[in-house]
Design an enzyme around this catalytic site. Sequence first.
Site, PDB file in Angstrom:
ATOM      1  N   LYS A 154       0.870  -1.183   0.000  1.00  0.00           N
ATOM      2  CA  LYS A 154       0.000   0.000   0.000  1.00  0.00           C
ATOM      3  C   LYS A 154       0.904   1.230   0.000  1.00  0.00           C
ATOM      4  O   LYS A 154       2.069   1.150   0.384  1.00  0.00           O
ATOM      5  CB  LYS A 154      -0.862   0.026   1.264  1.00  0.00           C
ATOM      6  N   HIS A 183       1.387   6.967   2.579  1.00  0.00           N
ATOM      7  CA  HIS A 183       0.708   8.211   2.211  1.00  0.00           C
ATOM      8  C   HIS A 183       0.781   9.250   3.322  1.00  0.00           C
ATOM      9  O   HIS A 183       1.288   8.984   4.406  1.00  0.00           O
ATOM     10  CB  HIS A 183      -0.730   7.937   1.767  1.00  0.00           C
ATOM     11  N   HIS A 237       0.183   8.683   7.019  1.00  0.00           N
ATOM     12  CA  HIS A 237       1.149   8.000   7.878  1.00  0.00           C
ATOM     13  C   HIS A 237       2.134   8.942   8.534  1.00  0.00           C
ATOM     14  O   HIS A 237       2.902   8.542   9.397  1.00  0.00           O
ATOM     15  CB  HIS A 237       1.973   6.988   7.071  1.00  0.00           C
TER      16      HIS A 237
HETATM   17  N1  ARG Z   1      -0.675  -1.080  10.098  1.00  0.00           N
HETATM   18  C1  ARG Z   1      -1.771  -0.558  10.863  1.00  0.00           C
HETATM   19  C2  ARG Z   1      -2.508   0.499  10.066  1.00  0.00           C
HETATM   20  O1  ARG Z   1      -1.957   1.085   9.154  1.00  0.00           O
HETATM   21  C3  ARG Z   1      -1.342   0.051  12.165  1.00  0.00           C
HETATM   22  C4  ARG Z   1      -0.701  -0.908  13.116  1.00  0.00           C
HETATM   23  C5  ARG Z   1      -0.902  -0.477  14.514  1.00  0.00           C
HETATM   24  N2  ARG Z   1      -0.184  -1.247  15.480  1.00  0.00           N
HETATM   25  C6  ARG Z   1      -0.627  -2.345  16.084  1.00  0.00           C
HETATM   26  N3  ARG Z   1       0.163  -2.935  16.953  1.00  0.00           N
HETATM   27  N4  ARG Z   1      -1.830  -2.809  15.867  1.00  0.00           N
HETATM   28  O2  ARG Z   1      -3.652   0.772  10.381  1.00  0.00           O
END
Ligand code: ARG
Length: 566
Positions: free
Chosen positions: A127, A130, A133
């Site tokens: 992905k 963007h 983030h």
């Molecule tokens: N990759 C996830 C997102 O973009 C966020 C991860 C958050 N961290 C976790 N330990 N769940 O939404």
Amino acid sequence: MINFKLELAEMLAGSDLGMDLDEILSLIEIPPDRDMGDFAFPCFKLAKAFRKAPPIIAQELSEKLALPPSIDRAQPLGPYLNFFVSRGVLAREVITEVLTRGEGYGSSDIGKGKRAVVEFSSTNIAKPFHIGHIRSTVIGNALNHIYRFCGYDTTSVNYLGDFGTQFGMMIAAYKLWGDRDRIHQDPIRELLKLYVDYNQLALEDPEKMDEARRWFNELENKNPEAVELWTWFKEISLGEFNRVYKMLGIEFDSYNGESYSSQFIEGVIEELNEKKLLVESDGAMIIDLEDVDLPNMIVIKRDGSSTYITRDIATAQYRKREYDFDKNIYVVGSEQILHFNQLKACLSKMGYAWSKDCVHVPFGMISLKDVTLSTRKGQVVFLEDVLNLAIEKTRDIIDARNPDLENKEEVSKQVGIGAVMFQELFNGRIKDYVFDWDSALNFEGETGPYVQYTQARAGSILAKAGTTVDPDFDSSAITMDTEAQLIMEIYDFPRRVVEAMEKYEPSYVTRQLIEISKCFNKFYNNCPILSADEKTKRARLALVAATQQVIQNGLALLGIQSPEKM
Ligand code: ARG
């Protein structure tokens, strides 16, 4: 360094007020306006015991208190007794401390012997990286630095989103339309297109969603074809992401993400079963969280695959084993507050006392005018593009302001990227905000360029002076209000760092840098430096050097560079 507040409190505690040191310490305030004094002691609480109105008590105390040498005078103002720190002592103590500690000024050993895991950025494979983030990335990076500066042994973790049904979708889409060469040319955009198109297809034909689930199952079961494709997606995505991390100057100690935790899932299920926490519901396995007023959470889906939260349980346990953390910090948007509440509730049900050390640090949303940031519809603003545009715009500004600057390219990068990061860290993190170019890049506003410029200006004064800074300057030469105010803000810096650490709020540091910069520029406009008499010049140069140092320390905590010239 002298703790002025403590000295003041000790003096008051020894003055028969009928209050102990802790109570007095908790009452002493900093006046809203520094012209009123450096510290204020409110007299309301004494009214009953003294049987007098607070303003009268303030007046009487001002006449009879025996002040310590670090406090110059006490002045009643209404119900408050205000204190002014002695300028000579302040200048001597603070400037010397900054000059001797250098890059370490503001650091502490509060967290000595403790470990913190700081998870941030956590981008999703295949992905785009963007603009949405940027918040987790920049706030998390700053918190990681701040915790380390406060003595914690920190580990920065990028919890990659590299597992889950969406990878089944990617594989299915690739099998349908994939073209290796095209993907190699423009990896993220092509992968995103596969994802978006497949989503669309699945909306029209639900069978396609089953197909995606099957592929994810294959991936979990280590089907070689699925693993090969997934590994490749991951490699090319990380290649793209690392370009952006490099621009931001951010490094991670670990990239163990969701897929890494999958090896522990079976163990988690076994443990949950043993602890009798799993209930069957509609073919899925869930944990009932009704008793803590939270929605139930699905641990194993009907098709047998694990979920996002199951992986988080496994990950938290793994981090405890691997790092034995005192704090496990998740810098993740506020839309996941419920998720982290469920996670903590579950860990606590499993009997882990350390669930209380898992801290979700949420933040609000960022938006750009007229642009939605949803990935699903395929409309995205790439962070890399935003950073490049910031650099370009900065180059234009520098061309107009200072066309002969050496290193223009390097400085444009430092300032452009610094501007974006600083704006990110300026407001309290929980607020939503609209990203605004004009205010981020303004050299005069409350911005990164303004702070960087102040620090560079301090550097150029020192260079012009051509002498080394004399640490034995005569502090009696420091007599002006603007000098004292600047020193007071520098003195406050370490306290702000600790506050930022305790509240997970880098904006305390950001704002303090603005205060210091404003005070410095006032001082610079009011007090001649190089043309002052020798004694005054030496003292002021020491103050200039201290200012430059503290700003550099603060910017470094925020992950922002300090250009030598701008
Ligand atoms: N990759 C996830 C997102 O973009 C966020 C991860 C958050 N961290 C976790 N330990 N769940 O939404």
